[in-house]
Design a protein around this motif. Structure first.
Motif, PDB file in Angstrom:
ATOM      1  N   ILE A  94       0.620  11.034  -7.894  1.00 43.71           N
ATOM      2  CA  ILE A  94       1.304   9.860  -7.296  1.00 43.71           C
ATOM      3  C   ILE A  94       2.808  10.162  -6.589  1.00 43.71           C
ATOM      4  CG2 ILE A  94       2.324   8.531  -9.050  1.00 43.71           C
ATOM      5  CD1 ILE A  94       0.351   6.988  -6.212  1.00 43.71           C
ATOM      6  N   TYR A 138       3.924   2.625  -4.161  1.00 44.08           N
ATOM      7  CA  TYR A 138       2.663   2.956  -3.848  1.00 44.08           C
ATOM      8  C   TYR A 138       1.969   1.647  -3.264  1.00 44.08           C
ATOM      9  CZ  TYR A 138      -1.389   5.702  -2.463  1.00 44.08           C
ATOM     10  OH  TYR A 138      -2.591   6.408  -1.914  1.00 44.08           O
ATOM     11  N   THR A 139       1.661   1.582  -2.250  1.00 43.49           N
ATOM     12  CA  THR A 139       1.094   0.360  -1.611  1.00 43.49           C
ATOM     13  C   THR A 139      -0.351   0.587  -0.858  1.00 43.49           C
ATOM     14  OG1 THR A 139       1.958   0.619   0.444  1.00 43.49           O
ATOM     15  CG2 THR A 139       3.328  -0.369  -1.118  1.00 43.49           C
ATOM     16  N   ASP A 187       0.135   2.649   1.762  1.00 41.85           N
ATOM     17  CA  ASP A 187      -0.090   4.335   1.446  1.00 41.85           C
ATOM     18  C   ASP A 187      -1.187   4.828   1.244  1.00 41.85           C
ATOM     19  OD1 ASP A 187       2.972   4.449   1.596  1.00 41.85           O
ATOM     20  OD2 ASP A 187       3.136   3.156  -0.284  1.00 41.85           O
ATOM     21  N   MET A 218       4.074   9.048  -2.704  1.00 43.98           N
ATOM     22  CA  MET A 218       4.597   7.695  -2.939  1.00 43.98           C
ATOM     23  C   MET A 218       5.661   7.584  -1.912  1.00 43.98           C
ATOM     24  SD  MET A 218       6.672   7.925  -6.536  1.00 43.98           S
ATOM     25  CE  MET A 218       8.304   9.125  -6.333  1.00 43.98           C
ATOM     26  N   THR A 219       6.256   6.292  -1.484  1.00 43.59           N
ATOM     27  CA  THR A 219       7.112   6.216  -0.963  1.00 43.59           C
ATOM     28  C   THR A 219       8.715   6.135  -1.802  1.00 43.59           C
ATOM     29  OG1 THR A 219       5.961   4.471   0.585  1.00 43.59           O
ATOM     30  CG2 THR A 219       8.521   4.504   0.563  1.00 43.59           C
ATOM     31  N   ALA A 230      -3.451   5.135 -10.038  1.00 41.81           N
ATOM     32  CA  ALA A 230      -2.570   4.204  -9.412  1.00 41.81           C
ATOM     33  C   ALA A 230      -3.432   2.951  -8.894  1.00 41.81           C
ATOM     34  CB  ALA A 230      -1.606   4.923  -8.381  1.00 41.81           C
ATOM     35  N   THR A 268      -3.055   7.743   2.692  1.00 40.76           N
ATOM     36  CA  THR A 268      -3.545   8.853   1.803  1.00 40.76           C
ATOM     37  C   THR A 268      -5.272   9.178   2.293  1.00 40.76           C
ATOM     38  OG1 THR A 268      -1.982   8.246   0.205  1.00 40.76           O
ATOM     39  CG2 THR A 268      -4.263   9.587  -0.474  1.00 40.76           C
ATOM     40  N   VAL A 272      -3.301   9.744  -8.026  1.00 38.49           N
ATOM     41  CA  VAL A 272      -3.714   8.534  -6.931  1.00 38.49           C
ATOM     42  C   VAL A 272      -4.742   7.605  -7.555  1.00 38.49           C
ATOM     43  CG1 VAL A 272      -4.469   7.925  -4.778  1.00 38.49           C
ATOM     44  CG2 VAL A 272      -2.720   9.739  -5.310  1.00 38.49           C
TER      45      VAL A 272
END
Length: 333
Positions: A277, A256-257, A260, A281-282, A231, A264, A228
């Motif tokens: 991630i 991943y936005t 998100d 993630m979505t 990311a 988290t 993460v």
């Protein structure tokens, strides 16, 4: 010498009443002209529709202003057209008119000297002539191949001097010609957009995703084994508020936005430096194809209340990314 306004017309009620009278008189004028749209109107459309060249509009004074607007409307709705000033035509601009063109001449009196002066040359050259006048017995009406009668019961001007109802009727007749031709040609919104690329409709119908998306190294992407924390670094570098999660062939695995990230952070069990991630993630994000229109991206974002999209090719490889700010800059929304 200027005259003083009459006392009864110097109050709000009097001014409003005067304005309403203009609308009433001009509405009656339009109704009278509409009732005369017949075979002559159809014949005028036929000449314009089958012209080998363009429609050349001309007129003097107020009729000239109307003719110029008609030319612009015709040109933007699929009928090639332009305006020629009759005074300038007699001093060389007649060379702009070819024998393949149809001429639309406006003169409410039908006796404008500058317009009548052009007739011998146009006849000799073989141009078809459509005229728009308020006098069926005028010289211009008699010399026409097709005459459109735009006579009105009265001008809105109380002195019956300033062209008001008559110019409105001529303008409406021009619009009627343009729309009839548009429909006869099967002219579409896409055709309209192509002649208005700088307008709002042009942007909506002509601008594609590939015109505004971020591509190449500007697209945020990481592998599924990234943490993460990694990311977040990628998202910060690319500044799109998201990052794609891809496999070794750049095929999409997830997204991943910023949203998100907030979720988290709300989970105290997540360690940003060690959590993969792929675990947060979505996995099935909304995406869009590279060949789509930019307006489709706007509609998709609005429908799903999201602010960014990844752009995929037919093999689901990530080829681009865009967010709402890109659409705003392109004036799509």
């Amino acid at each position: 010498m200027a005259t003083s306004p009459s006392p009864q017309m110097n109050d709000a009620a009097g001014l409003a009443a005067s304005g309403r009278r203009v609308f009433e008189i001009e509405a009656e004028a339009l109704a009278a002209v509409a009732a005369r749209i017949d075979g002559e109107f159809s014949a005028a459309c036929h000449l314009m529709l089958h012209a080998r060249g363009r429609v050349v509009c001309t007129g003097m004074g107020k009729s000239g202003h109307v003719a110029r607007k008609i030319a612009a409307t015709l040109a933007s709705t699929g009928t090639p057209s332009f305006y020629v000033h009759p005074g300038e035509a007699g001093h060389g601009d007649l060379g702009m008119i070819t024998d393949a063109d149809v001429v639309l001449a406006l003169s409410y009196s039908g006796e404008s000297d500058e317009v009548l002066m052009l007739l011998p040359v146009l006849k000799r050259q073989g141009n078809k002539l459509i005229t728009m006048t308020g006098r069926a017995g005028s010289t211009l009406a008699r010399e026409a191949d097709v005459h459109l009668d735009v006579s009105v019961p009265a001008e809105a001007c109380p002195l019956d001097l300033a062209p008001t109802s008559s110019t409105t009727a001529s303008l409406a007749m021009g619009d009627a010609l343009a729309v009839a031709l548009l429909e006869a040609r099967g002219f579409t919104a896409n055709d309209f957009a192509r002649s208005h690329p700088a307008g709002a409709l042009g942007r909506r119908l002509l601008l594609h995703i590939t015109d505004i998306m971020h591509a190449g190294d500007d697209v945020p992407r990481i592998g599924a084994d990234a943490t993460v924390s990694e990311a977040l670094v990628e998202m910060s570098r690319k500044r799109l508020g998201m990052t794609a999660v891809v496999d070794g062939d750049d095929r999409l695995l997830g997204l991943y936005t910023d949203g998100d990230l907030r979720r988290t952070l709300d989970d105290n069990r997540v360690d940003l430096r060690s959590t993969r991630i792929a675990d947060v993630m979505t996995r099935a994000p909304k995406t869009i194809g590279a060949d789509a229109l930019a307006v489709e991206a706007a509609q998709l974002m609005e429908a799903h209340k999201i602010s960014g999209l990844l752009v995929l090719d037919t093999d689901r490889r990530v080829v681009g990314a865009l967010n709402i700010h890109d659409l705003l800059r392109a004036r799509v929304v």
